[in-house]
Design a protein around this motif. Structure first.
Motif, short mmCIF file in Angstrom:
data_model
loop_
_atom_site.label_atom_id
_atom_site.label_comp_id
_atom_site.label_asym_id
_atom_site.label_seq_id
_atom_site.Cartn_x
_atom_site.Cartn_y
_atom_site.Cartn_z
N GLU A 82 0.86 -1.18 0.00
CA GLU A 82 0.00 0.00 0.00
C GLU A 82 0.90 1.24 0.00
O GLU A 82 0.98 2.00 0.96
N TRP A 83 1.56 1.41 -1.13
CA TRP A 83 2.61 2.41 -1.19
C TRP A 83 2.09 3.84 -1.03
O TRP A 83 2.68 4.65 -0.33
N GLN A 84 0.99 4.15 -1.66
CA GLN A 84 0.48 5.51 -1.60
C GLN A 84 0.02 5.86 -0.19
O GLN A 84 0.25 6.98 0.30
N TYR A 113 2.15 -0.39 -10.16
CA TYR A 113 2.42 0.50 -11.28
C TYR A 113 1.34 0.51 -12.35
O TYR A 113 1.51 1.13 -13.41
N GLY A 114 0.23 -0.19 -12.08
CA GLY A 114 -0.81 -0.28 -13.09
C GLY A 114 -1.42 1.05 -13.47
O GLY A 114 -2.01 1.19 -14.54
N GLY A 115 -1.31 2.02 -12.61
CA GLY A 115 -1.90 3.33 -12.90
C GLY A 115 -1.08 4.16 -13.89
O GLY A 115 -1.55 5.19 -14.36
N LEU A 116 0.14 3.70 -14.23
CA LEU A 116 0.95 4.44 -15.18
C LEU A 116 0.38 4.29 -16.60
O LEU A 116 -0.18 3.25 -16.95
N THR A 117 0.55 5.30 -17.40
CA THR A 117 0.18 5.20 -18.81
C THR A 117 1.41 4.87 -19.62
O THR A 117 2.54 5.15 -19.22
N PRO A 151 13.42 4.65 -19.63
CA PRO A 151 13.00 4.32 -18.26
C PRO A 151 12.28 2.96 -18.24
O PRO A 151 11.95 2.39 -19.28
N LEU A 152 11.97 2.46 -17.05
CA LEU A 152 11.38 1.12 -16.90
C LEU A 152 9.87 1.13 -16.73
O LEU A 152 9.26 0.09 -16.50
N GLY A 153 9.24 2.32 -16.84
CA GLY A 153 7.83 2.41 -16.53
C GLY A 153 6.93 1.51 -17.35
O GLY A 153 6.01 0.87 -16.82
N ASN A 154 7.16 1.43 -18.66
CA ASN A 154 6.27 0.63 -19.51
C ASN A 154 6.30 -0.85 -19.13
O ASN A 154 5.27 -1.54 -19.20
N ARG A 155 7.47 -1.37 -18.75
CA ARG A 155 7.54 -2.76 -18.34
C ARG A 155 6.96 -2.96 -16.96
O ARG A 155 6.23 -3.93 -16.70
#
Length: 635
Positions: A133-135, A608-612, A595-599
């Motif tokens: 629950e990071w946020q 990280y599912g909330g990232l576009t 960066p590693l966001g897409n993976r």
């Protein structure tokens, strides 16, 4: 890190004499500088025993930033400083403004940062971290775990000293300059038939800011001086020839300002009269005036602001007040040059850099900055050491001005940030000015050349109105867009343990460039991609070329025929590939690390599912833009 508003000479403002480079038909760009001859290193500075120079023995050529008009805004003002004290000098004629800084004027005051709620909140923060629950964990940490206040208190300006001069609004022969070799600013102009000269410097040995005003006609120096400040302050007379500014720093984040300060300004005149009228210092009919500015605060340490600012400011003023101006200046210059003169770079071809004597007087500061990487030259006041981790003679000046020994960590740390950003801006502006059209630079022999993507005749107009023409023979080859590429991608993925990374490889043939998210096989990929293409330049190729990458995310590097070229600025991804090109077929490789966001958005969607999906990769358009060079004023 302690920051304040940045202080820097902005490189884009006028540096008379102006150099105007333009095509006979088409675009034009304005480039500015000053260039002065400088005495060479003298043998008398050497140790006769072993021939090595003593510290501070280098006799530098003048390195002067100069302007043909007063500063219209804060970023155009010229800085002086000695670590504890600093000032921005605007160089006005009817009104001169000195913005004053003292390194311990900070908002708030001594306090304890401890947050009494932190310990009780720690178990819940840990629990939420283990539950991913990071946020929630971050929000609770922000509310109850960080120190109070959580932000650094801001540095604050002490105030301004404004000098108001009577007379007409008209003036001529204006010049405003900062000599980096002596850390002295000078303003000269002719007004109502009288030539006025002001010098300003911040003395480390005497801990005062010194303003000297002279005129070539006796009895012509008349002005009023008064303090103002954005802080809570009062002004008053502190004697027949001295005025005072007393104040306290501002509040911040619930903390009351506790740093008290005092500034004193004393006029020592030859001829004429000096008096005070409340908080105004009045000088009338003087031949010459030396104005001493002293500052002090109640700061003792990070936990003690109980000092006596009046005692500090008064002590430094008394010590400096007994010395003639010539002694103050000599002590300042000697102290400064012991630091500034410890190192120098004097290339053998420096004196013969330009064969045309007119160009010696009309070179280009921003051009020199841009040319440093290819010409390896001393930058005549903005520094030789762009070749050494980005440092420069300008930064040498800034570091001495800001970080004399035994002062607080940052009088104006933002000063250096702006130096970096301003230099970067100068280089980027030149690259943008190139825009596939025309760019001045120095060649490998130290000669000023014009680099152009169009054939034609280019005119260099000097400050005295003389012109030099430079023909660019044609035709220059047309730019070529590179759209077909082979792409090999290392797809970085989380491994079986947190310390492992697995890598899959994708290989594709592209007939057009696109972001990875728009390529089905790469939509959720992060990693390193290598783009490869080939281009045939023909058997008659004898030109240079820039490679324009267009849009690229994130960091990248370029190889031409197996050779790495210069590092690429991400905001303006244009690089000179001319030295690596050859006749016939050439191989161009562009390596892009993302960066590693897409993976991560698919590997760990809970977190990280909330990232576009981001637009990674080389998106372009990519163009090879040929250019041709010719020496200014020469064959």
């Amino acid at each position: 890190m302690r920051l304040m508003r940045s202080q820097i000479i902005h490189p884009s403002h006028d540096f008379p004499p102006n150099v105007l480079l333009k095509r006979s038909k088409g675009d034009q760009g304005r480039l500015h500088t000053t260039w002065r001859a400088r005495d060479r290193f003298r043998s008398r500075g050497r140790n006769p025993a072993h021939g090595r120079p003593r510290p501070g023995a280098y006799r530098r050529r003048p390195a002067t930033l100069w302007y043909g008009r007063p500063a219209a805004e804060w970023l155009e003002a010229l800085p002086v400083g000695c670590g504890r004290l600093g000032a921005m000098v605007f160089g006005g004629v009817a009104t001169e403004r000195l913005q004053l800084n003292e390194d311990s004027v900070w908002a708030g005051g001594p306090h304890v940062h401890d947050n009494p709620e932190a310990l009780a909140a720690l178990p819940q923060i840990r629990q939420w971290v283990w539950e991913d629950e990071w946020q929630a964990a971050q929000n609770l940490a922000d509310q109850k775990f960080l120190g109070k206040p959580s932000e650094q208190a801001p540095y604050q300006v002490l105030g301004d000293l404004t000098l108001t001069y009577p007379g007409s609004a008209e003036f001529t022969e204006y010049r405003r300059a900062l000599d980096l070799t002596q850390a002295v600013t000078t303003v000269t102009f002719v007004r109502d038939g009288v030539r006025h000269t002001r010098e300003v410097f911040a003395s480390n040995p005497d801990q005062v800011i010194v303003v000297r005003h002279t005129a070539d006609k006796p009895g012509s120096v008349t002005f009023q001086a008064a303090f103002t400040s954005p802080q809570a302050t009062t002004t008053a007379a502190a004697g027949r020839d001295t005025i005072a500014l007393d104040g306290v720093s501002g509040d911040t984040q619930g903390l009351k300002g506790e740093v008290r300060f005092r500034a004193l300004a004393r006029a020592e005149a030859k001829g004429g009269t000096v008096r005070t009228d409340g908080g105004t210092l009045v000088v009338e009919g003087a031949d010459e005036v030396t104005l001493l500015i002293s500052m002090g605060t109640s700061y003792r340490s990070y936990k003690d602001a109980s000092g006596d600012p009046a005692e500090v400011a008064g002590r430094y003023l008394r010590r400096a007040g007994g010395k003639p101006y010539e002694v103050l200046r000599r002590r300042h210059v000697r102290d400064y040059t012991e630091l500034f003169g410890r190192v120098g770079l004097d290339p053998a071809n420096y004196a013969d850099l330009l064969d045309d004597p007119e160009l010696r007087r009309a070179a280009l500061v921003t051009l020199l900055v841009a040319a440093a990487g290819t010409a390896g030259l001393n930058l005549i006041g903005l520094g030789f050491a762009l070749l050494v981790n980005g440092a420069s003679r300008a930064n040498t000046f800034f570091r001495i001005v800001l970080f004399y020994p035994h002062v607080l960590s940052a009088l104006v740390v933002g000063f250096l940030w702006s130096a970096i950003l301003g230099t970067t801006g100068a280089v980027n502006n030149l690259v943008t000015t190139w825009g596939g059209q025309v760019l001045p630079r120095f060649d490998s022999r130290g000669r000023l050349v014009i680099r152009a993507a169009r054939a034609g005749t280019y005119t260099t107009t000097l400050s005295d109105g003389r012109t030099l023409t430079t023909p660019i023979p044609g035709p220059v080859p047309e730019p070529r867009e590179l759209s077909s590429w082979r792409l090999r991608v290392e797809d970085w993925r989380p491994g079986s343990t947190p310390s492992q990374t697995s890598k899959a490889v994708h290989e594709l043939a592209l007939d057009r460039l696109a972001a990875w998210r728009d390529i089905p096989d790469l939509a959720d990929v992060s990693g390193v991609g290598t783009y490869t293409t080939r281009i045939d330049l023909g058997a008659d190729w004898d030109d240079g070329a820039y490679l324009e990458l267009g849009e690229v995310t994130d960091t990248c590097r370029v190889r031409i025929n197996g050779h790495h070229v210069d590092p690429i600025e991400q905001l303006h991804p244009i690089v000179d590939v001319g030295p690596c090109l050859r006749r016939g077929t050439n191989t161009i490789e562009v390596e892009v690390a993302t960066p590693l966001g897409n993976r991560l958005r698919v590997a760990d969607p809970t977190v990280y599912g909330g990232l576009t999906r981001q637009a990674y990769g080389l998106i372009g358009p990519v163009r090879l833009v040929p250019y041709r060079e010719a020496r200014v004023g020469g064959p």
